[in-house]
Design a protein around this motif. Structure first.
Motif, mmCIF file in Angstrom:
data_model
loop_
_atom_site.group_PDB
_atom_site.id
_atom_site.type_symbol
_atom_site.label_atom_id
_atom_site.label_comp_id
_atom_site.label_asym_id
_atom_site.label_seq_id
_atom_site.Cartn_x
_atom_site.Cartn_y
_atom_site.Cartn_z
ATOM 1 N N UNK A 14 19.506 8.504 -7.134
ATOM 2 C CA UNK A 14 19.959 8.763 -8.513
ATOM 3 C C UNK A 14 19.323 10.030 -9.061
ATOM 4 N N UNK A 15 18.034 10.228 -8.798
ATOM 5 C CA UNK A 15 17.345 11.435 -9.271
ATOM 6 C C UNK A 15 17.950 12.675 -8.627
ATOM 7 N N UNK A 16 18.196 12.617 -7.316
ATOM 8 C CA UNK A 16 18.784 13.764 -6.612
ATOM 9 C C UNK A 16 20.191 14.063 -7.101
ATOM 10 N N UNK A 17 20.966 13.002 -7.355
ATOM 11 C CA UNK A 17 22.328 13.199 -7.862
ATOM 12 C C UNK A 17 22.302 13.889 -9.218
ATOM 13 N N UNK A 18 21.428 13.419 -10.122
ATOM 14 C CA UNK A 18 21.334 14.042 -11.451
ATOM 15 C C UNK A 18 20.925 15.500 -11.343
ATOM 16 N N UNK A 19 20.000 15.782 -10.452
ATOM 17 C CA UNK A 19 19.536 17.153 -10.268
ATOM 18 C C UNK A 19 20.687 18.052 -9.824
ATOM 19 N N UNK A 20 21.449 17.600 -8.849
ATOM 20 C CA UNK A 20 22.570 18.399 -8.342
ATOM 21 C C UNK A 20 23.664 18.547 -9.394
ATOM 22 N N UNK A 21 23.981 17.478 -10.105
ATOM 23 C CA UNK A 21 25.034 17.530 -11.117
ATOM 24 C C UNK A 21 24.663 18.482 -12.252
ATOM 25 N N UNK A 22 23.414 18.445 -12.676
ATOM 26 C CA UNK A 22 22.998 19.349 -13.746
ATOM 27 C C UNK A 22 23.024 20.808 -13.289
ATOM 28 N N UNK A 23 22.682 21.065 -12.048
ATOM 29 C CA UNK A 23 22.769 22.430 -11.533
ATOM 30 C C UNK A 23 24.218 22.903 -11.485
ATOM 31 N N UNK A 24 25.122 22.039 -11.057
ATOM 32 C CA UNK A 24 26.534 22.407 -11.027
ATOM 33 C C UNK A 24 27.074 22.613 -12.434
ATOM 34 N N UNK A 25 26.572 21.841 -13.392
ATOM 35 C CA UNK A 25 26.984 21.999 -14.782
ATOM 36 C C UNK A 25 26.491 23.329 -15.344
ATOM 37 N N UNK A 26 25.237 23.663 -15.073
ATOM 38 C CA UNK A 26 24.626 24.856 -15.669
ATOM 39 C C UNK A 26 25.019 26.147 -14.965
ATOM 40 N N UNK A 27 25.201 26.105 -13.644
ATOM 41 C CA UNK A 27 25.381 27.335 -12.880
ATOM 42 C C UNK A 27 26.763 27.501 -12.289
ATOM 43 N N UNK A 28 27.610 26.483 -12.412
ATOM 44 C CA UNK A 28 28.958 26.612 -11.874
ATOM 45 C C UNK A 28 29.013 26.258 -10.395
ATOM 46 N N UNK A 29 30.120 26.580 -9.736
ATOM 47 C CA UNK A 29 30.275 26.217 -8.324
ATOM 48 C C UNK A 29 29.145 26.757 -7.450
#
Length: 397
Positions: A14-29
């Motif tokens: 769950x922590x890793x998923x949140x980390x990846x999702x927030x990076x995709x949200x902030x930085x794009x593809x």
């Protein structure tokens, strides 16, 4: 003795998923390699989380990125912004502004609906219909979360809106109607608090975890953010500086009226009166737009023997009196001037307030002009709704 607990595999995922999702949200593809570099996770872990997030519909492959190497191009992964939708309201006595946005906070549609004469029995239903029609026009059938910014006190315990003045009846009726939308979470927040969040996240205080936003418009208010957290107080009244007793007013405020408080110095009507006293044109109606116009006229009338300088000096003196009262209690280190007046005055007014504040308070305080713009309340509402959606979908604490 406290024993540290090791994260379980499910918690780590769950922590890793949140980390990846927030990076995709902030930085794009991003490619899988870029996600590995940004997260520090191993190749198998990133591959596993991307597969898992694609199955949930939160992430999708959106293209490829050519690499200067032999072999196939790297896949680009992106957040599926259409996975959930949200709406934001800026509710005023004379109407509402609203936006519909996607999970990434991008505006898909917007609408303004004036309400004249205090509204009628169908006002709330009419606003909700406008919201739903606006959403459907953007291809949105369901809203996950709606955030509403409104004047007044929002009780932290009950979530109810209480007035320090006279709010139209349709304000409460609108909240009731929105809460009847099936499957939609409704978040109510004071409008100035939302503007404070916007200044913190995308505006003048992005580098500050502690600051106060002073909202200068028709009336005055403040948003207090300390150590990165918005503070509301026991009854939701933190920031009701319109009631602050200060020198220079005709009397003292009362529980029923802020006329004798800080509002009496820097409310829009008082600013228009001050402008006329300095020979500047100002609409006797004394609303926020008239006060904003007076400040802009003053900025155009700076120079030798011009009235703009003395007026801005007198206005800065008044603002600094209220700011000093706030600063010696909270010591925020930074005050942001927002609302129509703060936006109109810009760096010139902020600089004058900072210099006068340094003479009134021993606490070093920077004064900045707000940069979140005229849509700060809506922007803050979008950010607030987006945070709620991500807590639900991303599993954020």
């Amino acid at each position: 003795m406290t024993t540290a607990r090791t994260a379980t595999p499910s918690t780590a995922r769950a922590i890793n998923d949140r980390l990846a999702l927030n990076l995709l949200l902030e930085q794009g593809p991003l490619t899988a390699t870029e996600l590995r570099d940004l997260t520090g996770l191993s190749r198998p872990t990133v591959a596993d989380l991307l597969d898992r997030l694609q199955r949930t519909g939160l992430v999708a492959v959106v293209g490829e990125r050519g690499e200067q190497r032999r072999g196939p191009n790297a896949r680009l992964y992106a957040l599926v912004a259409s996975r959930a939708h949200l709406a934001a309201f800026d509710v005023r006595s004379g109407g509402v502004s609203l936006v519909v946005a996607d999970l990434a906070g991008r505006t898909l549609a917007a609408a303004d609906l004036p309400v004249e004469g205090g509204g009628g029995p169908d006002t709330a239903d009419r606003i909700v219909r406008t919201l739903l029609d606006t959403a459907r026009g953007a291809g949105v059938e369901r809203l996950h979360t709606v955030a509403v910014g409104a004047p007044g006190l929002v009780d932290p315990a009950t979530g109810r809106l209480h007035s320090t003045g006279a709010l139209p009846a349709w304000h409460a009726e609108l909240l009731t109607a929105l809460r009847e939308l099936p499957g939609t979470e409704v978040i109510l927040e004071n409008e100035v608090n939302l503007a404070g969040r916007a200044e913190h996240r995308i505006g003048a205080a992005r580098d500050r975890d502690t600051f106060v936003l002073m909202w200068l418009g028709h009336s005055v208010g403040a948003a207090v953010i300390l150590d990165g957290r918005l503070r509301r107080g026991f009854s939701g009244g933190t920031g009701e500086i319109c009631f602050l007793p200060v020198p220079g007013t005709a009397g003292l405020p009362s529980a029923a009226s802020s006329a004798g408080g800080f509002h009496g110095l820097v409310g829009s009507a008082a600013i228009c009166e001050l402008a006329r006293a300095h020979g500047l044109p100002a609409d006797p109606a004394g609303d926020a737009s008239a006060a904003e116009g007076a400040v802009r006229t003053a900025l155009d009338a700076l120079g030798d023997d011009a009235p703009g300088g003395p007026f801005l000096g007198a206005l800065a003196e008044r603002i600094a009196i209220g700011a000093a009262s706030v600063c010696v209690v909270l010591d925020p280190g930074c005050v942001v001037l927002g609302g129509e007046i703060g936006r109109a005055g810009g760096a010139e007014l902020a600089g004058r307030v900072e210099r006068r504040l340094a003479e009134l308070s021993p606490l070093r305080t920077e004064v900045r002009a707000g940069t979140a713009g005229g849509g700060a309340v809506l922007a803050g509402a979008v950010l607030t709704a987006g945070d709620a959606v991500r807590r639900d979908l991303f599993g954020e604490p």
